[in-house]
Design a protein around this motif. Sequence first.
Motif, short mmCIF file in Angstrom:
data_model
loop_
_atom_site.label_atom_id
_atom_site.label_comp_id
_atom_site.label_asym_id
_atom_site.label_seq_id
_atom_site.Cartn_x
_atom_site.Cartn_y
_atom_site.Cartn_z
N GLY A 1 1.76 -1.99 -7.48
CA GLY A 1 1.41 -3.50 -7.20
C GLY A 1 -0.12 -3.02 -6.58
N VAL A 2 -0.84 -4.34 -7.09
CA VAL A 2 -1.98 -3.86 -6.41
C VAL A 2 -2.02 -4.95 -5.90
N LEU A 3 -2.26 -5.24 -4.13
CA LEU A 3 -2.25 -6.25 -3.99
C LEU A 3 -3.25 -7.12 -2.92
N LEU A 4 -3.42 -7.62 -3.59
CA LEU A 4 -4.87 -8.14 -3.06
C LEU A 4 -5.25 -8.82 -1.87
N ALA A 5 -6.21 -8.89 -1.15
CA ALA A 5 -6.72 -9.66 0.48
C ALA A 5 -7.45 -11.20 -0.16
N LEU B 1 -9.00 -21.43 6.87
CA LEU B 1 -8.10 -20.80 6.82
C LEU B 1 -8.05 -19.32 7.62
N PRO B 2 -7.40 -18.93 8.49
CA PRO B 2 -7.13 -17.56 8.17
C PRO B 2 -7.00 -16.47 7.35
N PRO B 3 -7.93 -15.69 7.27
CA PRO B 3 -8.06 -15.02 5.80
C PRO B 3 -6.54 -14.01 5.86
N LEU B 4 -6.11 -13.20 4.70
CA LEU B 4 -4.91 -12.61 4.42
C LEU B 4 -5.76 -11.28 4.13
#
Length: 101
Positions: free
Chosen positions: A55-59, A68-71
């Motif tokens: 899986g290519v995880l997206l920030a 809102l705070p980022p991932l």
Amino acid sequence: MPRAVDFHVHLPTTEFMQVTLGPYARAAEKFFRTEVKLKDIEQIAADYAELDMIGVLLAWDAETATGLPPLGNDYIAEIVKRYPQQFIGFASVDPHKERLL
């Protein structure tokens, strides 16, 4: 070689759904006509391993637009470091933030 690569993974975790998306999560579920079942990263990694997938995880950083705070990229990088056989990271940059370098 994995059987498949999922190139667009928004994590169904508390950190993304309840913190980063916050009040927008319900609207996204309504738009996509689905309810997101929250999972921890260990379960997500196990799911991808069982399916023989990467899986290519997206920030996600839309902080200046949403408040809102980022991932963050560091969060995604730590997951990739823990599960390198299951995940690849994809960084996010909020173009409205000051340059950090």
